[in-house]
Design an enzyme around this catalytic site. Sequence first.
Site, mmCIF file in Angstrom:
data_model
loop_
_atom_site.group_PDB
_atom_site.id
_atom_site.type_symbol
_atom_site.label_atom_id
_atom_site.label_comp_id
_atom_site.label_asym_id
_atom_site.label_seq_id
_atom_site.Cartn_x
_atom_site.Cartn_y
_atom_site.Cartn_z
ATOM 1 N N HIS A 295 1.360 1.268 -12.976
ATOM 2 C CA HIS A 295 2.105 0.082 -13.400
ATOM 3 C C HIS A 295 3.592 0.428 -13.428
ATOM 4 O O HIS A 295 3.977 1.488 -13.924
ATOM 5 C CB HIS A 295 1.633 -0.357 -14.791
ATOM 6 C CG HIS A 295 2.296 -1.626 -15.238
ATOM 7 N ND1 HIS A 295 1.924 -2.864 -14.752
ATOM 8 C CD2 HIS A 295 3.333 -1.844 -16.083
ATOM 9 C CE1 HIS A 295 2.698 -3.791 -15.303
ATOM 10 N NE2 HIS A 295 3.557 -3.199 -16.107
ATOM 11 N N GLU B 110 6.826 6.421 -8.777
ATOM 12 C CA GLU B 110 5.405 6.053 -8.754
ATOM 13 C C GLU B 110 4.632 6.969 -7.813
ATOM 14 O O GLU B 110 3.530 7.435 -8.123
ATOM 15 C CB GLU B 110 5.227 4.593 -8.288
ATOM 16 C CG GLU B 110 5.703 3.556 -9.281
ATOM 17 C CD GLU B 110 5.340 2.142 -8.844
ATOM 18 O OE1 GLU B 110 4.207 1.920 -8.378
ATOM 19 O OE2 GLU B 110 6.205 1.247 -8.965
ATOM 20 N N MET C 206 -3.877 -6.641 -7.165
ATOM 21 C CA MET C 206 -3.266 -7.654 -8.012
ATOM 22 C C MET C 206 -4.257 -8.625 -8.648
ATOM 23 O O MET C 206 -3.900 -9.748 -8.992
ATOM 24 C CB MET C 206 -2.177 -8.403 -7.223
ATOM 25 C CG MET C 206 -1.037 -7.499 -6.758
ATOM 26 S SD MET C 206 -0.409 -6.350 -8.032
ATOM 27 C CE MET C 206 1.041 -7.230 -8.587
ATOM 28 N N LEU D 97 -9.494 -7.077 -13.381
ATOM 29 C CA LEU D 97 -10.896 -6.694 -13.255
ATOM 30 C C LEU D 97 -11.638 -7.034 -14.539
ATOM 31 O O LEU D 97 -11.098 -6.898 -15.637
ATOM 32 C CB LEU D 97 -10.998 -5.198 -12.954
ATOM 33 C CG LEU D 97 -10.457 -4.825 -11.565
ATOM 34 C CD1 LEU D 97 -10.281 -3.321 -11.446
ATOM 35 C CD2 LEU D 97 -11.374 -5.352 -10.463
ATOM 36 N N LEU E 1 -5.142 -5.533 -20.929
ATOM 37 C CA LEU E 1 -4.192 -5.658 -19.817
ATOM 38 C C LEU E 1 -3.207 -4.484 -19.851
ATOM 39 O O LEU E 1 -2.398 -4.373 -20.786
ATOM 40 C CB LEU E 1 -3.424 -6.992 -19.928
ATOM 41 C CG LEU E 1 -2.339 -7.196 -18.869
ATOM 42 C CD1 LEU E 1 -2.932 -7.305 -17.475
ATOM 43 C CD2 LEU E 1 -1.501 -8.423 -19.198
ATOM 44 N N ASP E 2 -3.291 -3.614 -18.848
ATOM 45 C CA ASP E 2 -2.377 -2.461 -18.723
ATOM 46 C C ASP E 2 -2.353 -1.625 -20.005
ATOM 47 O O ASP E 2 -1.304 -1.065 -20.367
ATOM 48 C CB ASP E 2 -0.959 -2.941 -18.354
ATOM 49 C CG ASP E 2 -0.925 -3.646 -17.003
ATOM 50 O OD1 ASP E 2 -1.685 -3.240 -16.108
ATOM 51 O OD2 ASP E 2 -0.151 -4.611 -16.850
ATOM 52 N N GLY F 176 0.785 -1.240 0.000
ATOM 53 C CA GLY F 176 0.000 0.000 0.000
ATOM 54 C C GLY F 176 0.813 1.284 0.000
ATOM 55 O O GLY F 176 0.302 2.339 0.386
ATOM 56 N N SER F 177 2.057 1.248 -0.484
ATOM 57 C CA SER F 177 2.848 2.491 -0.443
ATOM 58 C C SER F 177 2.299 3.529 -1.424
ATOM 59 O O SER F 177 2.369 4.736 -1.145
ATOM 60 C CB SER F 177 4.336 2.222 -0.702
ATOM 61 O OG SER F 177 4.582 1.958 -2.062
ATOM 62 N N ASN F 178 1.769 3.106 -2.552
ATOM 63 C CA ASN F 178 1.142 4.089 -3.451
ATOM 64 C C ASN F 178 -0.117 4.676 -2.825
ATOM 65 O O ASN F 178 -0.403 5.866 -2.995
ATOM 66 C CB ASN F 178 0.830 3.453 -4.809
ATOM 67 C CG ASN F 178 2.036 3.463 -5.723
ATOM 68 O OD1 ASN F 178 2.455 4.511 -6.194
ATOM 69 N ND2 ASN F 178 2.628 2.291 -5.940
HETATM 70 C C1 GAR Z 1 3.746 -1.061 -7.284
HETATM 71 O O1 GAR Z 1 5.060 -1.101 -7.766
HETATM 72 C C2 GAR Z 1 2.745 -1.044 -8.426
HETATM 73 O O2 GAR Z 1 3.184 -0.293 -9.525
HETATM 74 C C3 GAR Z 1 2.684 -2.518 -8.770
HETATM 75 O O3 GAR Z 1 2.670 -3.168 -7.532
HETATM 76 C C4 GAR Z 1 3.375 -2.378 -6.581
HETATM 77 C C5 GAR Z 1 2.476 -2.147 -5.409
HETATM 78 O O4 GAR Z 1 3.179 -1.498 -4.386
HETATM 79 N N1 GAR Z 1 1.529 -2.829 -9.546
HETATM 80 C C6 GAR Z 1 1.534 -3.736 -10.523
HETATM 81 O O5 GAR Z 1 2.506 -4.392 -10.817
HETATM 82 C C7 GAR Z 1 0.207 -3.880 -11.253
HETATM 83 N N2 GAR Z 1 0.390 -4.606 -12.452
HETATM 84 P P1 GAR Z 1 2.397 -0.757 -3.219
HETATM 85 O O6 GAR Z 1 1.403 -1.776 -2.639
HETATM 86 O O7 GAR Z 1 3.464 -0.402 -2.240
HETATM 87 O O8 GAR Z 1 1.704 0.434 -3.799
#
Ligand code: GAR
Length: 207
Positions: free
Chosen positions: A116, A181, A97, A100, A151-152, A19-21
């Site tokens: 992404h 990010e 992850m 959808l 996808l993405d 959950g850092s984003n």
């Molecule tokens: C992040 O690097 C995000 O870009 C990636 O998962 C990580 C989640 O980190 N997402 C994907 O790869 C989606 N295809 P976070 O939980 O610390 O935000």
Amino acid sequence: MSDEAGGARRVGILISGRGSNMTALADAVAEGRVPGARIRIVLSDRPRAAGLEAARERGIETAVVERRGRTREEHEREIIEALQGRGVELVCLAGYMRLLSPCFVGEFRGRLLNIHPSLLPAFPGLDAQRQAVEHGVRVSGCTVHFVDETLDGGPIVTQRAVPVLDTDTPDDLAARILVEEHKAYAEALALVCSGAYEIHGRRVLKR
Ligand code: GAR
């Protein structure tokens, strides 16, 4: 629907892990860097997602909707109800992850963002940072994009680039990208909340 407190758009964030984003977005909103946004709920498909505690510490409501024992359709329907029940207008996927379905995408079309860890359309899917290192690219980065049925693959809101060093492991590169990010997502959400853009085909143009 707008937030009665001051016209802010209600944002729901979907996570599966660290959950850092999500915390970067929540902190950016709290610091006034995303005018017009209010984080209304953080929802996880995994009860042990570390981000849930981080959200609660910030005073944000959390919910867990597990897939277990449900079809994908039932699972998504419950998430949609949780979001709509709180008047959520914009949904940010932040390390969520699960793929959808078109049904979910249709429900939030044009109001669903994802981040992404690559410069799309390079390296969609899982393990994007490992794909980048193994491919030998010299530059990688992150992409915030609207989600469509591919996808993405939806229209790109913003990208930030980082160098790939000879000595990089996938983890090294992931850490360098993650710093970007956190900036990119706040910038992208600010733009979307401002409404000062138009989508022309695949292109998101600032007004
Ligand atoms: C992040 O690097 C995000 O870009 C990636 O998962 C990580 C989640 O980190 N997402 C994907 O790869 C989606 N295809 P976070 O939980 O610390 O935000």
